[in-house]
Motif scaffolding. Structure first.
Motif, short mmCIF file in Angstrom:
data_model
loop_
_atom_site.label_atom_id
_atom_site.label_comp_id
_atom_site.label_asym_id
_atom_site.label_seq_id
_atom_site.Cartn_x
_atom_site.Cartn_y
_atom_site.Cartn_z
N ASP A 144 19.25 80.10 33.33
CA ASP A 144 18.95 78.82 33.96
C ASP A 144 20.21 77.99 34.10
O ASP A 144 20.99 77.86 33.15
N LEU A 145 20.40 77.42 35.30
CA LEU A 145 21.46 76.44 35.52
C LEU A 145 20.78 75.14 35.95
O LEU A 145 20.21 75.05 37.04
N TYR A 146 20.80 74.16 35.06
CA TYR A 146 20.11 72.89 35.26
C TYR A 146 21.15 71.82 35.56
O TYR A 146 22.13 71.67 34.83
N SER A 147 20.95 71.08 36.65
CA SER A 147 21.96 70.11 37.10
C SER A 147 21.46 68.68 36.93
O SER A 147 20.31 68.37 37.26
N VAL A 148 22.35 67.82 36.42
CA VAL A 148 22.06 66.41 36.20
C VAL A 148 23.03 65.59 37.06
O VAL A 148 24.23 65.83 37.06
N GLY A 149 22.48 64.60 37.79
CA GLY A 149 23.25 63.86 38.76
C GLY A 149 23.99 62.65 38.20
O GLY A 149 23.92 62.35 37.00
N PRO A 150 24.68 61.92 39.08
CA PRO A 150 25.55 60.81 38.65
C PRO A 150 24.81 59.62 38.06
O PRO A 150 25.41 58.82 37.33
N THR A 151 23.53 59.48 38.36
CA THR A 151 22.74 58.40 37.75
C THR A 151 21.81 58.95 36.67
O THR A 151 20.77 58.38 36.40
N ARG A 152 22.24 60.08 36.08
CA ARG A 152 21.52 60.72 34.97
C ARG A 152 20.18 61.29 35.39
O ARG A 152 19.31 61.55 34.57
N GLU A 153 20.03 61.52 36.68
CA GLU A 153 18.76 62.02 37.20
C GLU A 153 18.76 63.54 37.27
O GLU A 153 19.81 64.19 37.29
N GLU A 154 17.57 64.11 37.31
CA GLU A 154 17.38 65.54 37.45
C GLU A 154 17.65 65.93 38.89
O GLU A 154 17.02 65.42 39.82
N VAL A 155 18.60 66.84 39.10
CA VAL A 155 18.96 67.25 40.46
C VAL A 155 18.26 68.54 40.85
O VAL A 155 17.67 68.64 41.93
N GLY A 156 18.34 69.55 40.00
CA GLY A 156 17.73 70.81 40.36
C GLY A 156 17.93 71.88 39.30
O GLY A 156 18.65 71.68 38.31
N ARG A 178 6.60 72.18 34.58
CA ARG A 178 5.88 71.01 34.07
C ARG A 178 6.73 69.77 34.27
O ARG A 178 7.91 69.76 33.90
N GLN A 179 6.14 68.74 34.83
CA GLN A 179 6.80 67.46 35.01
C GLN A 179 6.15 66.45 34.08
O GLN A 179 4.98 66.11 34.25
N GLU A 180 6.91 65.97 33.08
CA GLU A 180 6.33 65.09 32.07
C GLU A 180 6.50 63.61 32.40
O GLU A 180 5.90 62.76 31.77
N ASP A 181 7.34 63.29 33.39
CA ASP A 181 7.54 61.90 33.80
C ASP A 181 6.45 61.52 34.79
O ASP A 181 6.30 62.16 35.83
N PRO A 182 5.65 60.48 34.53
CA PRO A 182 4.59 60.09 35.45
C PRO A 182 5.10 59.75 36.84
O PRO A 182 4.35 59.85 37.82
N ALA A 183 6.39 59.36 36.95
CA ALA A 183 6.95 59.01 38.25
C ALA A 183 7.49 60.23 39.00
O ALA A 183 7.99 60.09 40.11
N SER A 184 7.42 61.41 38.38
CA SER A 184 8.01 62.59 38.99
C SER A 184 7.10 63.17 40.04
O SER A 184 5.93 62.84 40.16
N ARG A 185 7.67 64.08 40.82
CA ARG A 185 6.89 64.78 41.83
C ARG A 185 7.06 66.28 41.61
O ARG A 185 7.99 66.71 40.92
N ALA A 186 6.20 67.06 42.21
CA ALA A 186 6.30 68.51 42.08
C ALA A 186 7.60 68.98 42.73
O ALA A 186 7.99 68.49 43.79
N PRO A 187 8.30 69.93 42.12
CA PRO A 187 9.56 70.40 42.70
C PRO A 187 9.35 71.18 43.99
O PRO A 187 8.27 71.72 44.23
N ASP A 233 14.48 68.61 44.18
CA ASP A 233 13.64 67.41 44.38
C ASP A 233 12.63 67.31 43.24
O ASP A 233 11.44 67.09 43.47
N MET A 234 13.11 67.42 42.00
CA MET A 234 12.20 67.64 40.89
C MET A 234 11.63 66.36 40.29
O MET A 234 10.50 66.35 39.82
#
Length: 313
Positions: A144-156, A178-187, A233-234
């Protein structure tokens, strides 16, 4: 050094007797006994129970589990040979596993819904996709390669997996998110190579997505495949962890978390859990390198949860 190793092994063995699974307990008990599989087979045969060395190896690695009466007799004897309490091993087996196409957890592994802390909504997604989670494929390696963006957000997330069929006519497999943040959307799921995206089902309220990936060729027993796919778009908002659930044993797991230069955490740790809702165990601090990359490498991963978490400030 040997005394420290023995103390660690004894602690892990005591934990496995409380939590399982069967394969982990058997493996640790064999390690503690210092017996080889050939020696175990010899002792079983001396008591009139015949089990092959390959079968013992499969039980130990979670590839299969004992179910036939002769096999259960062998397990009772193993408890005595390995100096375990009565029913220590047999108590980890639970009810006989269901037969048929819709098995959602492997022999000796974790029930996927229970591992995630899911419920009927998650089970409904699995059934709707109609491809069993464990359908004759072994995961030899997952990267797995998990990327975190400049505003600490989940990128992909980019995943590369090496698969091997242990049944014939295997054409597809299932991935879950699984998306545990209520504000998240399906990837948004994209096949990169070696496969294509089939049926996709999501429940935004429950926070789960289940998808079918179709292999680029049909596999027979012993055939291998290398696949790569991406989830993007996770989610919205700040993230401070990533984990993967392993319902079945995996030979090798590599997790890399790539941080943006504008968002590098202050500290970072690897951790394991028995299931997602369980407490952390085997926590170890990690180094974030000069390229803002942290990683975890794990071999012979037992059914469990393995991840990385970090602190921003």
């Amino acid at each position: 050094m040997e005394a420290v190793r023995r103390q660690t092994l004894d602690r892990e063995l005591a934990h496995a007797m409380r939590t399982g699974p069967f394969s982990a307990l058997l493996h640790l008990a064999i390690e503690a006994s210092a017996l080889t599989l050939d020696e175990l087979q010899y002792r079983l045969t001396a008591h009139g129970v015949r089990v092959s060395v390959s079968t013992l190896s499969y039980w130990r690695r979670g590839r299969s589990r004992p179910e036939r009466p002769e096999s259960l007799r062998a397990v009772h004897l193993l408890e005595k040979i390995l100096d375990l309490p009565e029913y220590a091993l047999t108590g980890q087996l639970g009810p006989r596993r269901p037969r048929g196409r819709w098995l959602t957890h492997p022999a000796g592994g974790l029930d996927l819904s229970a591992a995630y802390g899911g419920g009927p909504e998650f089970d409904a997604l699995l059934n709707d996709v109609e491809t069993p989670v464990h359908n004759g494929l072994t995961r030899l390696s997952v990267h797995d390669l998990y990327s975190v963006g400049p505003t600490r957000e989940e990128v992909g997330l980019t995943t590369r997996a090496v698969l091997r069929a242990h049944e014939n006519r295997i054409s597809r497999f299932t991935v879950t998110y699984r998306q545990e943040d209520p504000a998240s959307r399906a990837p948004r799921l994209r096949a990169v190579r070696g496969c294509r995206v089939g049926r996709v089902r999501a429940d935004a309220a429950a926070g789960f997505l289940v998808a079918e990936l179709v292999l680029d060729r049909v596999l027979d027993r012993g055939d291998t495949a290398v696949v790569e796919y991406e989830a993007s778009d996770m989610a919205f908002g700040e993230v401070d962890y990533y984990y993967r659930v392993f319902p079945a044993p995996v030979g090798e797991y590599v997790l890399q978390v790539q941080f943006d230069p504008a968002a590098v955490p202050a500290r970072c740790w690897r951790y394991e859990r028995r299931v997602v809702p369980a407490p952390d165990r085997r926590v170890r601090e990690l180094w974030v390198g000069g390229t803002q990359l942290a990683h975890v490498v794990a071999l012979d991963v037992s059914p469990s949860v393995l991840g990385m978490r970090w602190e921003w400030d």
